[in-house]
Design an enzyme around this catalytic site. Structure first.
Site, PDB file in Angstrom:
ATOM      1  N   CYS A   1      -0.566 -13.100   2.648  1.00  0.00           N
ATOM      2  CA  CYS A   1      -1.820 -12.335   2.206  1.00  0.00           C
ATOM      3  C   CYS A   1      -2.414 -12.927   1.388  1.00  0.00           C
ATOM      4  O   CYS A   1      -1.985 -13.007   0.035  1.00  0.00           O
ATOM      5  CB  CYS A   1      -1.222 -10.479   2.230  1.00  0.00           C
ATOM      6  SG  CYS A   1      -0.563 -10.036   3.544  1.00  0.00           S
TER       7      CYS A   1
ATOM      8  N   ARG B   1      -8.250   7.860  -0.851  1.00  0.00           N
ATOM      9  CA  ARG B   1      -8.070   7.305  -1.974  1.00  0.00           C
ATOM     10  C   ARG B   1      -8.575   6.182  -3.203  1.00  0.00           C
ATOM     11  O   ARG B   1      -9.265   5.172  -1.827  1.00  0.00           O
ATOM     12  CB  ARG B   1      -6.789   7.261  -1.954  1.00  0.00           C
ATOM     13  CG  ARG B   1      -5.680   6.910  -3.365  1.00  0.00           C
ATOM     14  CD  ARG B   1      -4.869   6.350  -3.747  1.00  0.00           C
ATOM     15  NE  ARG B   1      -3.910   7.725  -2.980  1.00  0.00           N
ATOM     16  CZ  ARG B   1      -2.723   8.041  -1.689  1.00  0.00           C
ATOM     17  NH1 ARG B   1      -2.594   6.500  -1.020  1.00  0.00           N
ATOM     18  NH2 ARG B   1      -2.417   9.012  -0.842  1.00  0.00           N
TER      19      ARG B   1
ATOM     20  N   CYS C   1       6.058   8.821   0.449  1.00  0.00           N
ATOM     21  CA  CYS C   1       5.259   7.647   0.887  1.00  0.00           C
ATOM     22  C   CYS C   1       5.743   6.488   0.277  1.00  0.00           C
ATOM     23  O   CYS C   1       6.511   6.117  -0.198  1.00  0.00           O
ATOM     24  CB  CYS C   1       3.811   7.085   0.862  1.00  0.00           C
ATOM     25  SG  CYS C   1       2.975   6.409   1.459  1.00  0.00           S
TER      26      CYS C   1
ATOM     27  N   CYS D   1       8.011 -12.211  -0.863  1.00  0.00           N
ATOM     28  CA  CYS D   1       7.605 -11.990   0.308  1.00  0.00           C
ATOM     29  C   CYS D   1       7.377 -13.413   1.178  1.00  0.00           C
ATOM     30  O   CYS D   1       6.221 -13.849   0.555  1.00  0.00           O
ATOM     31  CB  CYS D   1       6.255 -10.716   0.463  1.00  0.00           C
ATOM     32  SG  CYS D   1       6.056 -10.248   2.535  1.00  0.00           S
TER      33      CYS D   1
ATOM     34  N   CYS E   1      -2.254 -10.786  -2.005  1.00  0.00           N
ATOM     35  CA  CYS E   1      -1.614 -10.692  -2.830  1.00  0.00           C
ATOM     36  C   CYS E   1      -0.604 -11.234  -3.535  1.00  0.00           C
ATOM     37  O   CYS E   1       0.161 -12.371  -3.509  1.00  0.00           O
ATOM     38  CB  CYS E   1      -0.375 -10.035  -1.359  1.00  0.00           C
ATOM     39  SG  CYS E   1       1.518  -9.009  -2.156  1.00  0.00           S
TER      40      CYS E   1
ATOM     41  N   CYS F   1       4.739   7.592  -3.865  1.00  0.00           N
ATOM     42  CA  CYS F   1       4.641   5.654  -2.959  1.00  0.00           C
ATOM     43  C   CYS F   1       5.561   4.865  -3.236  1.00  0.00           C
ATOM     44  O   CYS F   1       5.773   4.359  -4.168  1.00  0.00           O
ATOM     45  CB  CYS F   1       3.527   6.168  -2.508  1.00  0.00           C
ATOM     46  SG  CYS F   1       1.622   7.132  -2.601  1.00  0.00           S
TER      47      CYS F   1
ATOM     48  N   CYS G   1      -1.140   7.028   6.052  1.00  0.00           N
ATOM     49  CA  CYS G   1      -1.676   6.938   5.346  1.00  0.00           C
ATOM     50  C   CYS G   1      -2.454   5.175   5.747  1.00  0.00           C
ATOM     51  O   CYS G   1      -1.258   4.079   5.800  1.00  0.00           O
ATOM     52  CB  CYS G   1      -0.798   6.389   4.053  1.00  0.00           C
ATOM     53  SG  CYS G   1      -2.026   6.223   2.603  1.00  0.00           S
TER      54      CYS G   1
HETATM   55  N1  SAM Z   1       3.967  -5.440   2.893  1.00  0.00           N
HETATM   56  C1  SAM Z   1       3.996  -4.154   2.592  1.00  0.00           C
HETATM   57  C2  SAM Z   1       2.610  -4.695   3.706  1.00  0.00           C
HETATM   58  O1  SAM Z   1       1.898  -5.442   3.057  1.00  0.00           O
HETATM   59  O2  SAM Z   1       2.554  -3.637   4.174  1.00  0.00           O
HETATM   60  C3  SAM Z   1       3.542  -2.714   2.208  1.00  0.00           C
HETATM   61  C4  SAM Z   1       2.982  -4.235   0.500  1.00  0.00           C
HETATM   62  S1  SAM Z   1       1.927  -4.332   0.568  1.00  0.00           S
HETATM   63  C5  SAM Z   1       1.971  -4.788  -1.026  1.00  0.00           C
HETATM   64  C6  SAM Z   1       0.684  -2.862  -0.036  1.00  0.00           C
HETATM   65  C7  SAM Z   1      -0.794  -3.072   0.700  1.00  0.00           C
HETATM   66  O3  SAM Z   1      -1.272  -3.144  -1.093  1.00  0.00           O
HETATM   67  C8  SAM Z   1      -2.099  -4.441   1.141  1.00  0.00           C
HETATM   68  O4  SAM Z   1      -2.033  -3.855   2.797  1.00  0.00           O
HETATM   69  C9  SAM Z   1      -2.860  -4.284   0.711  1.00  0.00           C
HETATM   70  O5  SAM Z   1      -4.032  -3.399   1.403  1.00  0.00           O
HETATM   71  C10 SAM Z   1      -3.017  -3.640  -1.091  1.00  0.00           C
HETATM   72  N2  SAM Z   1      -2.832  -4.508  -1.916  1.00  0.00           N
HETATM   73  C11 SAM Z   1      -1.523  -6.209  -2.053  1.00  0.00           C
HETATM   74  N3  SAM Z   1      -2.269  -6.626  -2.708  1.00  0.00           N
HETATM   75  C12 SAM Z   1      -3.630  -6.048  -3.453  1.00  0.00           C
HETATM   76  C13 SAM Z   1      -4.729  -6.770  -4.398  1.00  0.00           C
HETATM   77  N4  SAM Z   1      -4.801  -7.556  -4.937  1.00  0.00           N
HETATM   78  N5  SAM Z   1      -5.912  -5.713  -4.393  1.00  0.00           N
HETATM   79  C14 SAM Z   1      -5.843  -4.979  -3.909  1.00  0.00           C
HETATM   80  N6  SAM Z   1      -5.214  -4.345  -2.995  1.00  0.00           N
HETATM   81  C15 SAM Z   1      -4.517  -5.218  -2.464  1.00  0.00           C
HETATM   82 FE1  SF4 Z   2       3.942  -9.495   1.438  1.00  0.00          FE
HETATM   83 FE2  SF4 Z   2       1.768  -8.737   0.186  1.00  0.00          FE
HETATM   84 FE3  SF4 Z   2       1.432  -9.302   2.442  1.00  0.00          FE
HETATM   85 FE4  SF4 Z   2       2.506  -7.257   1.501  1.00  0.00          FE
HETATM   86  S1  SF4 Z   2       0.684  -7.888   1.028  1.00  0.00           S
HETATM   87  S2  SF4 Z   2       3.170  -8.710   3.550  1.00  0.00           S
HETATM   88  S3  SF4 Z   2       4.369  -7.445   0.063  1.00  0.00           S
HETATM   89  S4  SF4 Z   2       2.281 -10.536   1.498  1.00  0.00           S
END
Ligand code: SAM
Ligand code: SF4
Ligand code: DTB
Length: 347
Positions: free
Chosen positions: A60, A263, A131, A56, A63, A100, A191
């Site tokens: 974030c 949740r 979802c 990606c 992530c 999901c 959600c």
């Molecule tokens: N890429 C898309 C986005 O960011 O909207 C969808 C997938 S993203 C992984 C979905 C959500 O997963 C993020 O918004 C975050 O809230 C959660 N998430 C990701 N990594 C995480 C982590 N290490 N611990 C807890 N929640 C996490």
């Molecule tokens: Fe990309 Fe992870 Fe951010 Fe979703 S949460 S936009 S997968 S970096």
């Protein structure tokens, strides 16, 4: 009597005051609200699948799927429909009522939408709620997904507006609000939640929940994630949050958004069973179920079946227009398909 009016005008001071209540007082109020609107012994069961993993472009800080962090997550293409269907059948056989699907995209490209729509339609045809979480949506995307049978779109605001800039720099908080508006306008259920334990203050945790509760509509589903610290990400060695502070966040979410299903999301593998039990008492009414979240671990199904038994919880039955989806996470006696889900679907 707890105040269960549906409000969208919560002040930060009011939310902070809920967080600051004596723990037992807060749990009592939250549980009282919970019982007014929900079966306190029912838990909605969702299974997650990463249909497009890693690589990606976003940054974030939490992530593991961001290409710029060295986390060992390899970038993969969008999964084939048959492979997704196998996993969805397995999730259904194991007792999930919602499936999901997550994609590690900033957002889908126009050319991705027909492929995801076909996946959504096929999963929906299995009799599961659907979802998707695909990132920021473009024009027409939400409607196309709705037309394909999508029930929920997950898009989290992640944290308080004033802390957001310390966690994500490649997309604005406002961008997220626009996607959430597109989702609502298309008639999809929302959600939307966030993550706690990223080094934010209690005031900022209150800010996250205040922002969720003051959205134009309360999200039907509110995932509260505890940060899963992944080595290689900027938050890989974040200080763990006091578990009781996590329970408080669930309880405050419950009070602010009485009709929503809150949740207990990421972080359960790192959580004591007793803390999970407190979260259910505080108003959590949903979990992710299955060996994996997107890329990180989740309690295995045997552990969750045992937890449901020990706490006398049962899966929420979902009433769909096409009939009731009967969820049952008891042992179905099937041979294992290799995904730890207890189903007998061919691998
Ligand atoms: N890429 C898309 C986005 O960011 O909207 C969808 C997938 S993203 C992984 C979905 C959500 O997963 C993020 O918004 C975050 O809230 C959660 N998430 C990701 N990594 C995480 C982590 N290490 N611990 C807890 N929640 C996490
Ligand atoms: Fe990309 Fe992870 Fe951010 Fe979703 S949460 S936009 S997968 S970096
Ligand atoms: C949500 O709020 N939490 C889920 C789901 N929505 C998409 C994702 C949790 C991801 C945890 C890190 C991982 O497994 O990669």
């Amino acid at each position: 009597m707890a105040d269960t009016a549906i409000r969208h005008d919560w002040s930060r001071a009011e939310v902070a005051a809920l967080f600051a209540l004596p723990f037992n007082e807060l749990l009592h109020r939250a549980h009282t609200v919970h019982r007014q609107h929900h079966d306190p012994n029912a838990v909605q069961v969702s299974t997650l699948l990463s249909i497009k993993t890693g690589g990606c472009p976003e940054d974030c800080a939490y992530c593991p799927q961001a290409a710029r962090y060295d986390t060992g997550v390899a970038a993969q293409k969008l999964m084939e429909i048959d492979d997704v269907l196998h996993r969805a059948r397995a999730a259904k056989a194991a007792g999930a009522s919602r499936f999901c699907m997550g994609a590690a995209w900033r957002g889908p490209k126009d050319r991705d939408i027909p492929k995801v729509a076909a996946i959504v339609r096929a999963v929906k045809d299995l009799g599961l709620e659907t979802c998707a979480t695909l990132g920021l949506l473009g024009d027409g995307h939400a409607q196309a997904l709705k037309d394909a049978g999508l029930d929920y779109y997950n898009h989290n605001i992640d944290t308080a507006p004033e802390f957001y800039g310390e966690i994500i720099h490649t997309r604005e908080y406002q961008d997220r609000l626009v996607t959430l508006e597109q989702v609502r306008d298309a008639g999809l259920k929302t959600c939307c939640g966030g993550i706690v334990g990223m080094g934010e203050t209690r005031e900022q945790r209150a800010g996250l929940l205040q922002a969720l509760a003051n959205l134009p509509e309360h999200p039907q589903s509110v995932p509260i994630n505890q940060l899963v610290p992944v080595p290689g990400t900027p938050l890989g060695d974040a200080e763990p949050l006091d578990p009781f502070e996590f329970v408080r966040a669930i309880a405050v979410a419950r009070i602010l958004m009485p009709l929503s299903i809150v949740r207990l999301s990421a972080g359960r593998q790192q959580m004591d069973d007793a803390v999970q039990a407190l979260c259910f008492f505080a108003g959590a009414g949903s979990i992710f179920y299955g060996e994996k979240l997107l890329t990180t671990g989740n309690p295995d199904v045997a552990a969750d079946r045992a937890l449901f038994r020990r706490l006398d919880l049962h899966p929420l039955e979902v009433v769909e227009s096409a009939g009731t989806v009967h969820a049952d996470i008891g042992d179905n006696g099937n041979a294992d398909c290799g995904h730890g889900c207890g189903c007998s679907a061919a691998a």
